[in-house]
Design a protein around this motif. Structure first.
Motif, short mmCIF file in Angstrom:
data_model
loop_
_atom_site.label_atom_id
_atom_site.label_comp_id
_atom_site.label_asym_id
_atom_site.label_seq_id
_atom_site.Cartn_x
_atom_site.Cartn_y
_atom_site.Cartn_z
N LEU A 27 0.59 -1.25 -0.05
CA LEU A 27 0.05 -0.02 0.05
C LEU A 27 0.76 1.42 0.12
O LEU A 27 0.43 2.22 -0.67
N ALA A 28 1.96 1.34 0.82
CA ALA A 28 2.89 2.55 0.85
C ALA A 28 3.45 2.63 -0.77
O ALA A 28 3.65 3.81 -1.09
N ARG A 29 3.86 1.64 -1.49
CA ARG A 29 4.49 1.90 -2.67
C ARG A 29 3.33 2.32 -3.55
O ARG A 29 3.57 3.02 -4.50
N HIS A 30 2.19 1.58 -3.41
CA HIS A 30 1.01 2.39 -4.31
C HIS A 30 0.79 3.61 -3.95
O HIS A 30 0.52 4.64 -5.02
N THR A 31 0.65 4.17 -2.81
CA THR A 31 0.52 5.49 -2.40
C THR A 31 1.59 6.40 -2.83
O THR A 31 1.26 7.53 -3.23
N TRP A 32 2.83 6.01 -2.88
CA TRP A 32 3.82 6.82 -3.29
C TRP A 32 3.78 7.04 -4.74
O TRP A 32 3.82 8.32 -5.34
N ARG A 33 3.42 5.96 -5.79
CA ARG A 33 3.16 6.02 -6.89
C ARG A 33 2.24 7.04 -7.22
O ARG A 33 2.03 7.85 -8.20
N LEU A 34 1.05 6.74 -6.67
CA LEU A 34 -0.08 7.71 -6.85
C LEU A 34 0.11 9.03 -6.45
O LEU A 34 -0.44 10.28 -7.21
N ALA A 35 1.09 9.38 -5.61
CA ALA A 35 1.41 10.92 -5.33
C ALA A 35 2.22 11.37 -6.37
O ALA A 35 2.14 12.53 -6.79
N ARG A 36 3.17 10.62 -6.95
CA ARG A 36 3.88 11.30 -8.08
C ARG A 36 2.96 11.50 -9.32
O ARG A 36 3.25 12.43 -9.75
N ALA A 37 1.97 10.54 -9.42
CA ALA A 37 1.13 10.80 -10.72
C ALA A 37 0.19 12.13 -10.24
O ALA A 37 -0.04 12.84 -11.22
N GLU A 38 -0.11 12.47 -8.98
CA GLU A 38 -0.75 13.41 -8.66
C GLU A 38 -0.12 14.96 -8.93
O GLU A 38 -0.93 15.97 -9.02
N ARG A 39 1.09 15.00 -8.89
CA ARG A 39 1.77 16.07 -8.90
C ARG A 39 1.71 16.84 -10.30
O ARG A 39 1.52 18.09 -10.22
N ALA A 40 1.60 16.26 -11.38
CA ALA A 40 1.15 16.86 -12.57
C ALA A 40 -0.37 17.36 -12.66
O ALA A 40 -0.66 18.51 -13.07
N ASP A 41 -1.03 16.96 -11.96
CA ASP A 41 -2.53 17.36 -12.05
C ASP A 41 -2.72 18.71 -10.99
O ASP A 41 -3.46 19.60 -11.60
N ILE A 42 -1.98 18.63 -10.07
CA ILE A 42 -1.90 19.63 -9.20
C ILE A 42 -1.35 21.00 -9.86
O ILE A 42 -1.73 22.07 -9.93
N GLU A 43 -0.14 20.75 -10.73
CA GLU A 43 0.31 21.98 -11.30
C GLU A 43 -0.72 22.35 -12.55
O GLU A 43 -0.72 23.59 -12.66
#
Length: 818
Positions: A490-506
């Motif tokens: 779950l931590a690995r999945h969350t880390w990957r999802l957080a990286r993907a969210e960065r582009a959406d936030i920008e």
């Protein structure tokens, strides 16, 4: 204040009736808050209610009913404060010890949505009630193991152990020089006071909390405010387990011709008043606990009397006692199976003879068992473990079989009406029931392990607890390894999802200077909020692993009759070493788990912040009525939902006015439940505003029979208007996900969080990430509230069309779907 209370509670008005005054009723969420914070005014007054739960107003609004002309363009704000129902007195932290009972009660309400499967639904409720009964027997058996076996039988009967604990000297045959209490039967009879007192305490707490929390009767539809025919929402067959006519084993819901299967049982007149079932279950569980203690005292004596050459009179009495205990057990099981919940009407009846006679008969058998066990037997001596140590094995076997059958029943119900959003494909109830059994085993086994270590530090003078408890402790390390692997994934999945969210936030903030650190924090908060949606997978894997490891522990104990380390002797060195490590580590962990329960409860008694945390846990866990276990913590909703229903019904009847009920988090669940309890004419005058709401994300997935898509869709059609606010950073609240045109008309697009990405003229300092809190800080909250108030009219509710959503005036002069 007294006059305000009288007017608000009775509906008496100084102004002409049907004034059309609007009311805004605020309901807080988990953890609670103060009236001053909810109303944004330090001067507040209680207008109705008591110190446990009450409705407050600002002081200047206390007599609003007498001045309707002052509220033509604005609503009367009120705050319903219910936090003391779950987190008031510090002693309530001790309810943590009732956690297994609360969890199995949740399993009762997690059944899948079903239509036309009355018998299967009844069977589901029956199986969960039987699982709850085994937990009571397990808890009392654990107390008997400690008091009767480890202390009175083993330690007091062993000279080395008794010498180390001088307070046991009067029970030791050697140290007391054959004193009156030193015979095995009398030692057992005296030690039986511990589990008997525990049983009495559970009975008393169940009765006392019922009177304090759940004795409030819901509104009468025949004669109360907003009265009408009992054909409102919830009159259909989509009921909770065991909610139909009171006949047949495990009585449950029956389909009624012409009823709408989309309506939820939460609107039934008797849903929030389960006095009859709780009283019956309380009597049955109390009797089961007393019979368990009686068997722990009488069975060893009867076994000794059956030896060749034993006294015939005592042998006969022993057989009669065993037969009476067996008959009592059959009666208890029959009472648990005989009747489920009665929800179609407000059930004020009470099975007085059963409620009084069943525990009284069990108490008589308990006293007879003490007399029989304490009879003089000069040749009787205690050695080894107390006979009957496979009781825990029998309980574990029955619990495993019940969970497996429950899973089959839940699967059949889910197949009859599949719900893609249901947690674990409809197997949430069996999974949670398995975890409840595991919690009960950890608590009972942990106490036994720690007491055995305390009594016999050297591990040589007494045999210790039953072999099965050691096997069960030994499988805890492998279970924790599985949990650790899941957390890593779950931590690995969350880390990957957080990286993907960065582009959406920008992309959400074009033209602003980027801040990598702030972007990472926002992305991580969004990713962590999604872990709530991964909880079903975690529960499913942990529950299945627990079932398999528990079965392996039971098989190992039955086959070898040795602790794991001894059973592994002669195998490969690495296997023996791993088993020894698991046994030692598991024994330590199972004791640590129980110690954490006790210390957390003690800390919560002294620490207000810790007490608030436990109160939040209870806000979620004790929403549901006690339908499977009478010793579970009390259901605060059986007080809160009638409170809100009465308040809304009396207001709409007395003033004919508009009403917006605004619920945050768990408050939105209470608001929806109260709206379902209203009569259709009153419900059409109510608008619903929810924010940070777990209605679909948690309740809709885990309790699909009551908060599934059909139930939430019917609520949307039956209230005048419903709007829902949520954020992507919120780990609890979420959208309602209603199908078709209903979805956009209820759910507003996700709110921005934080409100501003960088520093602006209006926000020169960085805006915080709010997550689940402070929805009122967003301008969207005031906008949606104003739209709901503008939609409602004093004369008649706005028209609703099932095929096409209605509209509300928008701020720009256009319209917005509602």
């Amino acid at each position: 204040m007294d006059q305000a209370q009288k007017r608000a509670g009775t509906g008496e008005q100084d102004a002409p009736e049907r004034s059309g005054t609007a009311l805004e009723l605020l309901v807080h969420g988990v953890g609670g808050t103060t009236p001053a914070e909810m109303l944004d005014d330090p001067r507040t007054v209680r207008v109705t209610g008591d110190h446990i739960a009450a409705v407050y107003r600002r002081t200047e609004d206390a007599d609003a009913e007498s001045r309707p002309e002052d509220y033509r363009g604005r609503p009367v704000p009120e705050a319903y404060v219910w936090c003391n129902l779950t987190s008031g007195n510090g002693t309530r932290a001790l309810w943590l010890l009732l956690l297994p009972f609360m969890v199995v009660n949740l399993a009762h309400w997690m059944r899948p949505t079903a239509h036309g499967r009355t018998r299967t639904v009844r069977l589901y409720g029956l199986l969960v009630r039987l699982a709850g009964l085994t937990l009571t027997v397990l808890l009392v058996a654990g107390a008997c193991e400690v008091a009767l076996d480890l202390v009175a039988w083993q330690c007091a009967g062993t000279r080395a152990c008794a010498e180390r604990h001088s307070w046991l000297g009067f029970l030791s045959p050697v140290m007391s020089d054959g004193g009156w209490w030193s015979t095995p039967g009398r030692r057992l009879a005296l030690a039986a006071a511990v589990p008997a007192v525990l049983t009495g305490l559970l009975w008393y707490l169940s009765l006392r909390t019922w009177r304090a929390y759940e004795s409030q009767q819901p509104m009468h539809r025949e004669s109360g405010p907003g009265s009408g025919p009992e054909s409102g929402p919830g009159s259909g067959p989509e009921s909770g387990p065991g909610s139909g006519p009171e006949s047949g084993p495990g009585s449950g819901p029956e389909s009624v011709p012409g009823e709408d299967p989309a309506r939820t049982a939460l609107g039934r007149p008797g849903f929030w008043y389960g006095r009859r079932l709780v009283a019956r279950l309380r009597a049955a569980h109390t009797a089961a606990a007393l019979l368990t203690v009686a068997a722990a005292v009488g069975a060893p004596a009867a076994r000794f009397d059956r030896r060749p050459g034993g006294p015939a009179t005592l042998d006969t009495l022993g057989w009669l006692l065993v037969a009476a205990l067996a008959a009592g057990a059959v009666v208890v099981v029959a009472v648990v199976c005989r009747r489920g919940r009665s929800e179609r009407r407000l059930d004020r009846e009470l099975d007085e003879r059963l409620v009084r006679l069943l525990p009284l008969a069990a108490l008589v058998l308990f006293v007879l068992a003490l007399l029989y066990g304490g009879w003089s037997r000069p040749q009787w001596s205690s050695a080894g473990r107390l006979p009957g140590d496979m009781t825990f094995g029998g309980i574990a076997l029955v619990q495993g079989l019940l969970v497996i059958v429950l899973a089959v029943v839940a699967h059949l119900l889910h197949r009859s009406r599949p719900d893609t959003r249901a947690a674990i494909r409809g197997l949430g109830g069996p999974s949670v029931a398995m975890l409840a059994c595991a919690l009960g085993g950890v608590m009972s086994g942990g106490v036994a392990q720690r007491v055995a270590d305390w009594l016999d530090g050297t591990g040589t003078s007494i045999d210790g607890p039953p072999v099965l408890l050691t096997w069960q402790a030994s499988v805890i390390p492998p279970l924790l390894v599985v949990v650790l692997l899941l957390c890593t994934a779950l931590a690995r999945h969350t880390w990957r999802l957080a990286r993907a969210e960065r582009a959406d936030i920008e992309d959400d903030h074009p033209g602003e200077a980027g801040d990598p650190g702030r972007t990472r924090r926002i992305a991580l908060t969004r990713a962590l909020a999604t872990l709530t949606d991964r909880a079903p997978l975690l529960v499913a894997i942990v529950s299945a692993t627990t079932l398999l490891l528990g079965a392996a522990a039971l098989a190992g104990a039955l086959v070898t009759d040795q602790v794991p380390a001894d059973a592994a002797r002669g195998t490969y060195a690495v296997v023996h070493g791993a088993v020894q490590t698991a046994q030692a580590l598991g024994s330590w962990l199972i004791g640590l788990g129980f110690i954490l329960f006790v210390t957390w409860g003690r800390r919560a008694y002294k620490d207000a912040s810790a007490r608030r945390t436990i109160g939040i846990l209870w806000d979620v866990g004790t929403f549901w009525p006690r339908a499977a276990h009478p010793f579970a913590p009390p259901c605060y909703a059986e007080r809160a939902v009638p409170d809100l229903t009465w308040r809304m019904a009396t207001w709409t009847r007395a003033t004919g006015g508009r009403l917006v009920i605004s619920g945050h988090s768990q408050g939105s669940v209470l608001a929806a439940s109260a709206a379902w309890q209203l009569e259709p004419p009153a419900r059409k005058r109510v608008a619903l505003l929810t924010y940070g709401s777990p209605l679909e994300r948690l309740y809709g997935r885990w309790f699909p029979a009551h908060f599934g898509p059909a139930a939430l869709g019917s609520l949307h059609e039956e209230v005048d208007c419903w709007r829902n606010l949520h954020r992507r950073t919120d780990p609890i609240g979420g959208p309602m996900r209603l199908p078709g045109d209903s979805g956009p008309s209820v759910d507003r697009p996700p709110l921005k969080d934080p409100l501003t990405y960088g520093r602006t003229e209006l926000h020169p300092l960085p805006a915080p990430i709010l997550g689940h809190s402070d929805y009122q800080a967003d301008p969207a909250f005031a906008e949606e509230r104003q739209r709901l108030l503008a939609r409602l009219r004093p004369e008649v509710p706005a028209p609703r069309h099932t095929g096409r959503p209605s509209s509300v005036p928008a701020a720009d002069g256009g319209t917005e779907d509602c």
